[in-house]
Scaffold this motif. Sequence first.
Motif, PDB file in Angstrom:
ATOM      1  N   ALA A   1      -3.180  -4.540  -3.442  1.00  0.00           N
ATOM      2  CA  ALA A   1      -3.144  -3.035  -3.764  1.00  0.00           C
ATOM      3  C   ALA A   1      -1.808  -2.813  -4.423  1.00  0.00           C
ATOM      4  O   ALA A   1      -0.668  -3.235  -4.206  1.00  0.00           O
ATOM      5  N   PRO A   2      -1.931  -3.091  -5.801  1.00  0.00           N
ATOM      6  CA  PRO A   2      -0.850  -2.786  -6.633  1.00  0.00           C
ATOM      7  C   PRO A   2       0.287  -1.735  -6.346  1.00  0.00           C
ATOM      8  O   PRO A   2       1.482  -2.065  -6.549  1.00  0.00           O
ATOM      9  N   GLU A   3      -0.292  -0.756  -6.075  1.00  0.00           N
ATOM     10  CA  GLU A   3       0.629   0.362  -5.511  1.00  0.00           C
ATOM     11  C   GLU A   3       1.817   0.020  -4.513  1.00  0.00           C
ATOM     12  O   GLU A   3       2.927   0.542  -4.270  1.00  0.00           O
ATOM     13  N   ARG A   4       1.528  -1.202  -3.756  1.00  0.00           N
ATOM     14  CA  ARG A   4       2.469  -1.668  -2.980  1.00  0.00           C
ATOM     15  C   ARG A   4       3.586  -2.497  -3.511  1.00  0.00           C
ATOM     16  O   ARG A   4       4.439  -2.881  -2.695  1.00  0.00           O
ATOM     17  N   GLY A   5       3.522  -2.966  -4.809  1.00  0.00           N
ATOM     18  CA  GLY A   5       4.413  -3.497  -5.421  1.00  0.00           C
ATOM     19  C   GLY A   5       4.871  -5.002  -5.120  1.00  0.00           C
ATOM     20  O   GLY A   5       5.968  -5.472  -5.272  1.00  0.00           O
ATOM     21  N   VAL A   6       3.573  -5.559  -4.613  1.00  0.00           N
ATOM     22  CA  VAL A   6       3.880  -7.060  -4.453  1.00  0.00           C
ATOM     23  C   VAL A   6       3.088  -7.801  -5.865  1.00  0.00           C
ATOM     24  O   VAL A   6       3.932  -8.350  -6.411  1.00  0.00           O
ATOM     25  N   LEU A   7       1.854  -7.558  -6.063  1.00  0.00           N
ATOM     26  CA  LEU A   7       1.436  -7.974  -7.581  1.00  0.00           C
ATOM     27  C   LEU A   7       0.837  -6.769  -8.408  1.00  0.00           C
ATOM     28  O   LEU A   7       0.306  -5.861  -7.862  1.00  0.00           O
ATOM     29  N   PRO A   8       1.041  -6.983  -9.670  1.00  0.00           N
ATOM     30  CA  PRO A   8       0.429  -5.975 -10.509  1.00  0.00           C
ATOM     31  C   PRO A   8      -1.057  -5.845 -10.558  1.00  0.00           C
ATOM     32  O   PRO A   8      -1.742  -6.572 -10.122  1.00  0.00           O
ATOM     33  N   GLU A   9      -1.574  -4.897 -11.151  1.00  0.00           N
ATOM     34  CA  GLU A   9      -2.877  -4.526 -11.708  1.00  0.00           C
ATOM     35  C   GLU A   9      -3.169  -5.850 -12.542  1.00  0.00           C
ATOM     36  O   GLU A   9      -2.485  -6.536 -13.323  1.00  0.00           O
ATOM     37  N   GLY A  10      -4.530  -6.008 -12.610  1.00  0.00           N
ATOM     38  CA  GLY A  10      -5.036  -7.226 -13.531  1.00  0.00           C
ATOM     39  C   GLY A  10      -4.942  -8.484 -12.725  1.00  0.00           C
ATOM     40  O   GLY A  10      -5.040  -8.626 -11.716  1.00  0.00           O
ATOM     41  N   LYS A  11      -5.130  -9.423 -13.906  1.00  0.00           N
ATOM     42  CA  LYS A  11      -5.413 -10.773 -13.354  1.00  0.00           C
ATOM     43  C   LYS A  11      -4.178 -11.275 -12.443  1.00  0.00           C
ATOM     44  O   LYS A  11      -3.167 -10.834 -12.967  1.00  0.00           O
ATOM     45  N   ALA A  12      -4.260 -11.660 -11.230  1.00  0.00           N
ATOM     46  CA  ALA A  12      -3.006 -12.058 -10.501  1.00  0.00           C
ATOM     47  C   ALA A  12      -3.364 -13.247  -9.623  1.00  0.00           C
ATOM     48  O   ALA A  12      -4.550 -13.721  -9.276  1.00  0.00           O
ATOM     49  N   TYR A  13      -2.420 -13.904  -9.312  1.00  0.00           N
ATOM     50  CA  TYR A  13      -2.634 -15.615  -8.466  1.00  0.00           C
ATOM     51  C   TYR A  13      -1.958 -15.460  -7.205  1.00  0.00           C
ATOM     52  O   TYR A  13      -0.717 -14.875  -7.221  1.00  0.00           O
ATOM     53  N   VAL A  14      -2.441 -16.091  -6.160  1.00  0.00           N
ATOM     54  CA  VAL A  14      -1.590 -16.331  -4.771  1.00  0.00           C
ATOM     55  C   VAL A  14      -1.722 -17.620  -4.603  1.00  0.00           C
ATOM     56  O   VAL A  14      -2.661 -18.315  -4.468  1.00  0.00           O
ATOM     57  N   GLU A  15      -0.451 -18.229  -4.220  1.00  0.00           N
ATOM     58  CA  GLU A  15      -0.546 -19.869  -3.882  1.00  0.00           C
ATOM     59  C   GLU A  15      -0.403 -19.569  -2.389  1.00  0.00           C
ATOM     60  O   GLU A  15       0.793 -19.146  -1.688  1.00  0.00           O
ATOM     61  N   VAL A  16      -1.390 -20.166  -1.550  1.00  0.00           N
ATOM     62  CA  VAL A  16      -1.493 -20.045  -0.227  1.00  0.00           C
ATOM     63  C   VAL A  16      -1.464 -21.222   0.583  1.00  0.00           C
ATOM     64  O   VAL A  16      -2.175 -22.211   0.179  1.00  0.00           O
ATOM     65  N   PRO A  17      -0.789 -21.593   1.596  1.00  0.00           N
ATOM     66  CA  PRO A  17      -0.833 -23.021   2.230  1.00  0.00           C
ATOM     67  C   PRO A  17      -2.206 -23.359   2.747  1.00  0.00           C
ATOM     68  O   PRO A  17      -2.779 -22.441   3.168  1.00  0.00           O
ATOM     69  N   MET A  18      -2.503 -24.533   2.586  1.00  0.00           N
ATOM     70  CA  MET A  18      -3.747 -25.005   3.208  1.00  0.00           C
ATOM     71  C   MET A  18      -3.690 -24.736   4.506  1.00  0.00           C
ATOM     72  O   MET A  18      -2.845 -24.869   5.347  1.00  0.00           O
ATOM     73  N   GLY A  19      -4.925 -24.100   4.986  1.00  0.00           N
ATOM     74  CA  GLY A  19      -4.967 -23.699   6.546  1.00  0.00           C
ATOM     75  C   GLY A  19      -4.784 -22.350   7.071  1.00  0.00           C
ATOM     76  O   GLY A  19      -4.662 -21.878   7.870  1.00  0.00           O
ATOM     77  N   ALA A  20      -4.052 -21.501   6.110  1.00  0.00           N
ATOM     78  CA  ALA A  20      -3.523 -20.346   6.481  1.00  0.00           C
ATOM     79  C   ALA A  20      -4.768 -19.216   6.382  1.00  0.00           C
ATOM     80  O   ALA A  20      -5.657 -19.348   5.669  1.00  0.00           O
ATOM     81  N   LEU A  21      -4.740 -18.359   7.382  1.00  0.00           N
ATOM     82  CA  LEU A  21      -6.086 -17.540   7.375  1.00  0.00           C
ATOM     83  C   LEU A  21      -6.110 -16.508   6.368  1.00  0.00           C
ATOM     84  O   LEU A  21      -7.031 -16.089   5.821  1.00  0.00           O
ATOM     85  N   VAL A  22      -4.918 -16.299   5.677  1.00  0.00           N
ATOM     86  CA  VAL A  22      -5.096 -15.515   4.418  1.00  0.00           C
ATOM     87  C   VAL A  22      -5.951 -16.105   3.310  1.00  0.00           C
ATOM     88  O   VAL A  22      -6.485 -15.522   2.556  1.00  0.00           O
ATOM     89  N   GLN A  23      -6.021 -17.457   3.242  1.00  0.00           N
ATOM     90  CA  GLN A  23      -6.955 -18.113   2.177  1.00  0.00           C
ATOM     91  C   GLN A  23      -8.175 -17.447   2.523  1.00  0.00           C
ATOM     92  O   GLN A  23      -9.086 -17.016   1.729  1.00  0.00           O
TER      93      GLN A  23
END
Length: 289
Positions: A97-119
């Motif tokens: 959700a861009p309005e929460r101020g973490v990542l902007p609108e549009g193309k975005a990337y997240v680097e997640v540790p292997m095995g994390a539930l977030v992935q």
Amino acid sequence: MAIEIGGPGADGLGGLVRVLGEWQDDGGPVQLHPGDVGWFWRFGAKRTAEATRTWSRAGKVLAVGLLDGAQLLRLAFAPEALREEELAQQVVEDVSAPERGVLPEGKAYVEVPMGALVQDLLFKDGWESGEPWTPLRRDLGSPVPDPGVRVEVIGPEQAHEWAEVLRASFDGSTFTAERWHAMAAGAPYVDARCLAVRNEQGQAVAAVTVWSAGEGKLGLIEPMGVHRAHRGHGYGRAITVAAARALQELGSSSVVVCTPSSNIGAVATYRSAGLERLPERRDLYRDAS
């Protein structure tokens, strides 16, 4: 209790770096390291704090994110929280959700540790796998051989020279002596060293920074480069071995580095210095649409 998203502020960065250090474990996944924050600190404490996100419950930090550029969030989790459903769901909602101020609108990337539930949850939400990265690791429980070259620990007087080598190692690099001084003033640099290799003529030909996370913890190489005019002489292997020795002296249990899998030369260099390939990892991304 509810999970709260926030940031440490410049004054709280030191404490957050210590928390990140506690999470670094040889038996756990490779994830955001105090050295990653330390390397970002070249832009100053204020900007580093602005780029940092925390997820906490009852005052205890459970996850940390670093906005490494406007479109990439790099994550780390407390070991006991890696598969926690409530936390994972909250992180996914916040990065989506861009309005929460973490990542902007549009193309975005997240680097997640292997095995994390977030992935798993991001995949379910339609995020896709990006380009592969190769982590490499070397155990420091046994002696590291002499690198066979002249290695120098860099201090403020040599910052300009170290910066010159780094600029000549990476296309488009804008690193300066001023940024070295900013980095060296950061909390993570207390447990870090910058090294340079000199050739027989006394020229600095390779540069590296090593970051310890504390006694018995995983150490990080970030960055490592060889001057483009001095490649093909084994300086990359030599300075990587020197980096491993420095981390061993700082008390690290092992050394890790990550490089794009497409950078075949870098992977070969690290392997020649005794690092072993770990399973590839991929960032997750969402399209601009």
